[in-house]
Design a protein around this motif. Structure first.
Motif, mmCIF file in Angstrom:
data_model
loop_
_atom_site.group_PDB
_atom_site.id
_atom_site.type_symbol
_atom_site.label_atom_id
_atom_site.label_comp_id
_atom_site.label_asym_id
_atom_site.label_seq_id
_atom_site.Cartn_x
_atom_site.Cartn_y
_atom_site.Cartn_z
ATOM 1 N N ILE A 1 0.802 -1.356 0.117
ATOM 2 C CA ILE A 1 0.266 0.201 0.097
ATOM 3 C C ILE A 1 0.887 1.293 -0.075
ATOM 4 O O ILE A 1 0.526 2.315 -0.796
ATOM 5 C CB ILE A 1 -0.949 0.034 1.103
ATOM 6 N N GLY A 2 1.805 1.323 0.700
ATOM 7 C CA GLY A 2 2.931 2.358 0.820
ATOM 8 C C GLY A 2 3.273 2.596 -0.685
ATOM 9 O O GLY A 2 3.662 4.096 -0.908
ATOM 10 N N VAL A 3 3.855 1.520 -1.212
ATOM 11 C CA VAL A 3 4.470 1.942 -2.692
ATOM 12 C C VAL A 3 3.427 2.315 -3.582
ATOM 13 O O VAL A 3 3.885 3.374 -4.284
ATOM 14 C CB VAL A 3 5.073 0.456 -3.109
ATOM 15 N N ALA A 4 2.155 1.708 -3.460
ATOM 16 C CA ALA A 4 1.229 2.439 -4.286
ATOM 17 C C ALA A 4 0.847 3.847 -4.081
ATOM 18 O O ALA A 4 0.704 4.438 -5.133
ATOM 19 C CB ALA A 4 -0.237 1.463 -4.213
ATOM 20 N N VAL A 5 0.678 4.224 -2.807
ATOM 21 C CA VAL A 5 0.421 5.410 -2.444
ATOM 22 C C VAL A 5 1.470 6.434 -2.698
ATOM 23 O O VAL A 5 1.421 7.779 -3.427
ATOM 24 C CB VAL A 5 0.390 5.695 -0.805
ATOM 25 N N ALA A 6 2.813 6.114 -2.676
ATOM 26 C CA ALA A 6 4.069 6.661 -3.284
ATOM 27 C C ALA A 6 3.891 7.106 -4.741
ATOM 28 O O ALA A 6 4.265 8.043 -5.343
ATOM 29 C CB ALA A 6 5.254 6.137 -2.878
ATOM 30 N N VAL A 7 3.406 6.005 -5.588
ATOM 31 C CA VAL A 7 3.354 6.249 -6.917
ATOM 32 C C VAL A 7 2.217 7.118 -7.283
ATOM 33 O O VAL A 7 2.325 8.027 -7.985
ATOM 34 C CB VAL A 7 3.112 4.863 -7.523
ATOM 35 N N ASP B 1 -1.664 15.633 -14.297
ATOM 36 C CA ASP B 1 -1.437 14.047 -14.237
ATOM 37 C C ASP B 1 -0.532 13.458 -15.101
ATOM 38 O O ASP B 1 -0.426 13.875 -16.069
ATOM 39 C CB ASP B 1 -3.062 13.369 -14.176
ATOM 40 N N VAL B 2 0.022 12.640 -14.345
ATOM 41 C CA VAL B 2 1.122 12.074 -15.356
ATOM 42 C C VAL B 2 1.160 10.426 -15.250
ATOM 43 O O VAL B 2 0.793 9.866 -14.373
ATOM 44 C CB VAL B 2 2.457 12.252 -14.661
ATOM 45 N N PRO B 3 1.230 9.479 -16.455
ATOM 46 C CA PRO B 3 1.016 8.111 -16.549
ATOM 47 C C PRO B 3 2.153 7.483 -15.882
ATOM 48 O O PRO B 3 3.251 8.094 -15.467
ATOM 49 C CB PRO B 3 1.189 7.894 -18.001
ATOM 50 N N LEU C 1 7.952 5.974 -13.990
ATOM 51 C CA LEU C 1 9.127 5.281 -13.939
ATOM 52 C C LEU C 1 10.155 5.414 -14.443
ATOM 53 O O LEU C 1 11.183 5.513 -14.065
ATOM 54 C CB LEU C 1 8.490 3.806 -14.405
ATOM 55 N N ALA C 2 9.988 6.224 -15.739
ATOM 56 C CA ALA C 2 11.126 6.852 -16.536
ATOM 57 C C ALA C 2 11.664 8.122 -15.767
ATOM 58 O O ALA C 2 12.945 8.273 -15.655
ATOM 59 C CB ALA C 2 10.509 7.365 -17.764
ATOM 60 N N ALA C 3 10.846 8.761 -15.182
ATOM 61 C CA ALA C 3 11.387 10.030 -14.312
ATOM 62 C C ALA C 3 12.298 9.455 -13.036
ATOM 63 O O ALA C 3 13.245 10.061 -12.711
ATOM 64 C CB ALA C 3 10.232 10.895 -13.998
ATOM 65 N N THR D 1 14.215 13.031 -17.510
ATOM 66 C CA THR D 1 13.359 14.190 -17.489
ATOM 67 C C THR D 1 13.369 14.749 -18.792
ATOM 68 O O THR D 1 13.088 15.854 -18.864
ATOM 69 C CB THR D 1 13.777 15.163 -16.458
ATOM 70 N N SER D 2 13.237 14.035 -19.884
ATOM 71 C CA SER D 2 13.258 14.621 -21.073
ATOM 72 C C SER D 2 11.941 15.399 -21.640
ATOM 73 O O SER D 2 11.837 15.819 -22.576
ATOM 74 C CB SER D 2 13.642 13.663 -22.201
#
Length: 347
Positions: free
Chosen positions: A32-38, A47-49, A54-56, A61-62
């Motif tokens: 849950i913590g990982v999901a909330v951080a994402v 909003d960002v996909p 994951l790329a950032a 940061t292109s």
């Protein structure tokens, strides 16, 4: 019943949650913590996909979306750290005082740290980040002692109800003092008022760097106090009978909690109720054994504060609600529930 027998009975009663179930909940809470951080990295004014998140994280940061995620990473890390610190501090304070109402906000510790910082800024012109943290920790420690002394007066000593009342009264008085100090200083009033609400917006790695060492020491002191807190739960006399040095155990645990509260307040402002809500919820999952309760409270606090930050961004788009407002909206009803659930004579 001997002290040892009562200690064993306490351990058996606190072990109703099996290690298997605790490990299951540990995995669940971490997920849950990982999901909330994402989600914290994904959600904002833009909003960002997930793919761009994951790329950032990997350093790319292109694109505009990935650059937006890069600016949210320090904010998310600060929310996780501050939430973990407040959740852990709340669990330790409840263990030290044997008080179900104990919380850094309710006991006035956060506002004490805040008052010390405001006085330092307004009257002494402090500006160094390290000085901010030391002043906040000193204010938190002084307030903790003051509230405990006031709550210990009269018959019955420092009961949970008396500590909660003295902490609440202290919070109100110190809040008024903060206003009195800030009002004549128009040059600092805007920044102080924004900081007083409590939030994690505008976080940067440079701003967070001075607080790492203080949080680390606080975390270590609190987590190392788990076994001692289990002994203190039996009462001071029984704990001493089991060979525990009660004053030292209580002092070390309190020092760790005060460091966590002071350092977090210095960088985020006073944020309330996290330390009240989280330990109660974690006890439902893992029982009262502090060896499990303290790590779970840290994880739960990180999740609650980060989730509150995300909700604050969603609630007032394109603006946002500061996380301190959201945690108050969540925590105040919970505080009322705890007070109503406990019998007055038990408090």
């Amino acid at each position: 019943m001997t002290a040892l027998a009562r200690h064993q009975a306490h351990r058996q009663s606190s072990g109703r949650a099996t290690n298997t179930s605790r490990l299951f909940w540990l995995g669940t809470v971490v997920a849950i913590g990982v999901a909330v951080a994402v989600l914290s990295l994904m959600i904002g004014t833009r909003d960002v996909p997930v793919a761009d998140v994951l790329a950032a994280i990997s350093g790319d940061t292109s694109t505009l979306d990935r650059a937006a995620v890069a600016t949210r990473i320090p904010r998310t890390i600060l929310a996780l750290m501050a939430g973990a610190a407040l959740g852990l501090a709340g669990a330790v304070m409840q263990g030290v005082t044997r008080n179900p109402l104990a919380d850094p906000g309710i006991l006035g510790i956060n506002i004490g740290a805040s008052l010390a910082v405001v006085v330092g800024v307004a009257w002494f012109g402090i500006s160094s980040a390290h000085t901010f943290i030391w002043v906040a920790i000193a204010g938190a420690a002084a307030t903790a002692v003051f509230v405990y002394v006031i709550g210990s007066m009269g018959r019955g000593g420092a009961t949970p109800l008396k500590l909660a009342l003295s902490g609440t009264a202290t919070s109100i008085a110190f809040s008024s003092l903060v206003i009195a100090v800030v009002l004549p200083r128009a040059d600092i009033a805007g920044g102080i008022r924004s900081w007083q609400i409590g939030g994690v917006g505008g976080a940067t790695f440079e701003r967070m760097e001075p607080v790492y060492a203080f949080l680390l020491v606080g975390f270590v002191l609190c987590l190392l106090s788990a076994r001692r807190l289990n002994a203190l739960a039996l009462g001071d006399e029984l704990a001493a009978g089991l060979g525990e040095r009660v004053a030292l155990a209580r002092g070390m645990a309190t020092l760790g909690a005060v460091m966590l509260c002071g350092a977090t307040t210095a960088v985020c402002g006073p944020i309330g109720f996290v330390g009240l809500v989280v330990p109660h919820a974690c006890r439902l999952l893992v029982g009262v054994d502090h060896r499990w309760l303290l790590p779970f409270s840290a994880l739960g606090g990180a999740i609650l504060l980060t989730t509150s930050d995300v909700l604050g961004r969603l609630a007032a788009r394109p603006a946002e609600l500061e996380v301190g407002v959201v945690t108050a909206l969540i925590g105040a009803p919970f505080f009322i529930f705890i007070v109503r659930r406990q019998k007055v004579k038990d408090l």
